[in-house]
Design an enzyme around this catalytic site. Structure first.
Site, PDB file in Angstrom:
ATOM      1  N   ASP A  76     -39.280 -46.727  39.030  1.00  0.00           N
ATOM      2  CA  ASP A  76     -39.112 -45.337  38.583  1.00  0.00           C
ATOM      3  C   ASP A  76     -37.683 -45.159  38.072  1.00  0.00           C
ATOM      4  OD1 ASP A  76     -39.258 -42.640  38.138  1.00  0.00           O
ATOM      5  OD2 ASP A  76     -39.575 -42.058  40.214  1.00  0.00           O
ATOM      6  N   CYS A 127     -39.903 -40.648  33.458  1.00  0.00           N
ATOM      7  CA  CYS A 127     -39.701 -39.276  32.991  1.00  0.00           C
ATOM      8  C   CYS A 127     -39.409 -39.246  31.495  1.00  0.00           C
ATOM      9  CB  CYS A 127     -38.553 -38.614  33.763  1.00  0.00           C
ATOM     10  SG  CYS A 127     -36.966 -39.457  33.580  1.00  0.00           S
ATOM     11  N   CYS A 163     -34.786 -15.404  37.102  1.00  0.00           N
ATOM     12  CA  CYS A 163     -35.375 -16.661  36.644  1.00  0.00           C
ATOM     13  C   CYS A 163     -36.697 -16.857  37.379  1.00  0.00           C
ATOM     14  CB  CYS A 163     -34.431 -17.830  36.930  1.00  0.00           C
ATOM     15  SG  CYS A 163     -35.125 -19.441  36.492  1.00  0.00           S
ATOM     16  N   GLU A 212     -31.491 -49.173  44.901  1.00  0.00           N
ATOM     17  CA  GLU A 212     -31.004 -47.942  44.259  1.00  0.00           C
ATOM     18  C   GLU A 212     -29.507 -48.073  43.998  1.00  0.00           C
ATOM     19  OE1 GLU A 212     -30.018 -44.455  42.730  1.00  0.00           O
ATOM     20  OE2 GLU A 212     -32.115 -44.992  43.046  1.00  0.00           O
TER      21      GLU A 212
END
Length: 499
Positions: free
Chosen positions: A428, A455, A199, A379
């Site tokens: 985020d 993302c 990989c 979080e």
């Protein structure tokens, strides 16, 4: 008697015209009128080809307004096509864009961000690379990754006694005595693993390590996991490295507790890794008896080392444990966080109060703490918050506070009254974006600026549409964290509209 399905059509000598989402390309086919049926247009999404390829397409799935297909024959290869270096390209499915030059990849991602923000979020934005003269909004060109190969610091491989066979292997009629495999899961075949020899996404040492473990397992007749039967000793392998030169290996086993020799075989393998690969500074293992491979609720045991490694960033050290989230492209993470810091603190008041939502292990919170009066991080994962606190201690940062819990339950008006109205909010969130309640509390908190890191520009667009009731978009900066994949990060700066 079952009704015979109508065979799906093949379109010959079709020219691929554009790049689509999820790493696919597309072509628009005009279907002529026939037997009273009017002429129609069909969009076909096709993997593993690039614009300019001339191909024969087999439709594999037909929907009302689009179809999915596969190439059954290449007549002419595109002039913009790149030659994938990976021998597994087109099968493993991880790097869908290796056949596309990197500049074309970044252009496609930049366009993807623009289209999702404007189409899903209904946002008025200037074209990439331009500034809106009337509003001052800037849409910056995408920031490409410093490295295009060997950029990842973490990879996860599965073990299986059901090796995925390629179409050529199946059609050859060859019989395989060894069906054990160590590699990647194949989409659409949840219990099969495609064996990987090399990989290109991580430092080449990981290939030597993984192949050595596989060869040891075969030589010593260790059993590979059968997902359906839920048995077999070797289950999963996680390899992490860091820019401090450290390597972490986590081996997931599935012990047969009726067999006393099983655990000893596992420890013999671990000892082999420790002896043969001194580069591995931390070696961990798990006895996972669950139906899935997630490790966040598992007891992780240390066989060698301290149980963690360190990442370095701009004079800071970040402790990374087996359950820690850390951006998987270390070098590009520094550039991403630098963009966040620049946008957050440009023209901000001196020593602002900052909230860092979805703080993870506190990487951004600690990275920006020097410029802030105080940073409050929130979080969901308790272990991540413990890492965030440790990272503050390690770096002698005394102006951070961290809280664990569901964002919509922690971030309330009472919480803001207790800790103060933020001047800046950095958020985020995961791919699903922010809960509607969180968006509402952010708007009630009335920070001067919000820096939204995502993302998934599609869910970011949805949230931005809500936030833009009280805020204006000042800057958009896409960042490529994952070359050769369709994934893209995007950073948006919002400034509060003054009443």
């Amino acid at each position: 008697m079952a009704r015979k399905r109508k065979p799906l059509p093949i379109f010959e000598h079709v020219t691929i015209t554009d790049i689509a989402a999820e790493g696919k390309s597309l072509v628009r086919i005009t279907i002529p009128a026939h037997d009273g049926t009017p002429e129609s247009r069909l969009v076909i999404f096709v993997p593993f080809c690039v614009p300019g390829d001339v191909v024969d397409l087999q439709i594999t799935r037909k929907k009302h307004s689009y179809a999915e297909g596969k190439v059954v024959k290449f007549h002419q290869l595109s002039q913009v096509r790149a030659t994938p270096p990976c021998q597994h390209f087109g099968i493993c499915g991880g790097c869908k864009w290796q056949n596309l030059p990197y500049e074309a990849q970044t252009q496609a991602k930049e366009r993807q961000v623009y289209e999702q923000l404007t189409r899903i979020g209904h946002l008025q934005l200037p074209l990439p690379g331009t500034i809106d003269a009337a509003t001052g909004t800037s849409f910056r060109h995408i920031m490409g990754s410093v490295k295009q190969y060997e950029y990842r610091n973490k990879l996860d491989f599965g073990f299986s006694n059901k090796k995925w066979l390629t179409q050529e292997q199946v059609e050859s009629g060859e019989t395989f005595d060894n069906m054990n495999a160590c590699g990647f899961h194949i989409t659409g075949a949840f219990d099969k693993i495609y064996p990987i020899e090399k990989c290109w996404l991580m430092d080449d040492f990981h290939n030597k390590l993984r192949n050595g473990i596989y060869n040891y397992a075969i030589a010593h007749r260790l059993t590979f996991f059968d997902l359906k039967a839920q048995q077999g000793l070797l289950r999963d392998l996680i390899i992490r490295n860091s820019n401090s030169g450290e390597w972490m290996v986590i081996v997931q086993f599935h012990f047969d507790h009726t067999n006393d020799a099983d655990e000893q075989r596992a420890k013999d393998l671990l000892q082999y890794i420790a002896d043969q690969y001194p580069e591995v500074t931390t070696l961990l293992y798990i006895d996972n008896q669950k139906c899935n491979d997630t490790i966040y609720d598992q007891d992780i045991k240390v066989f060698k080392g301290e149980g963690f490694i360190y990442e370095h960033m701009e004079g800071l050290r970040f402790k990374v444990g087996p359950k820690s989230f850390y951006q998987t492209n270390t070098e590009q993470a520094y550039h991403l966080y630098s963009v966040v810091r620049e946008l957050a603190f440009r023209h901000s008041p001196a020593a602002p109060l900052v909230y860092d939502l979805y703080t993870g292990t506190g990487t951004i919170a600690n990275f920006v703490a020097k410029q802030a009066r105080k940073v409050v991080g929130i979080e969901y994962v308790p272990e991540a918050i413990e890492d965030a606190k440790v990272n503050s201690v390690i770096n002698n940062i005394g102006n951070t506070l961290f809280y664990a819990g569901d964002m919509k339950d922690i971030l309330t008006e009472d919480f803001i009254a207790q800790h103060g109205q933020p001047d800046i909010i950095i958020t985020d969130p995961p791919r699903a974006g922010m809960h509607h309640d969180v968006v509402e509390v952010i708007m009630k908190a009335r920070p001067q600026r919000i820096v939204y890191v995502s993302c998934n520009p599609a869910t970011q667009a949805r949230d931005l549409e809500l936030l833009c009731q009280d805020y204006r978009i000042a800057e958009v900066q896409p960042v490529d964290m994952f070359p050769h994949t369709p994934h893209v990060e995007n950073v948006v700066l919002l400034e509060r509209i003054q009443a």
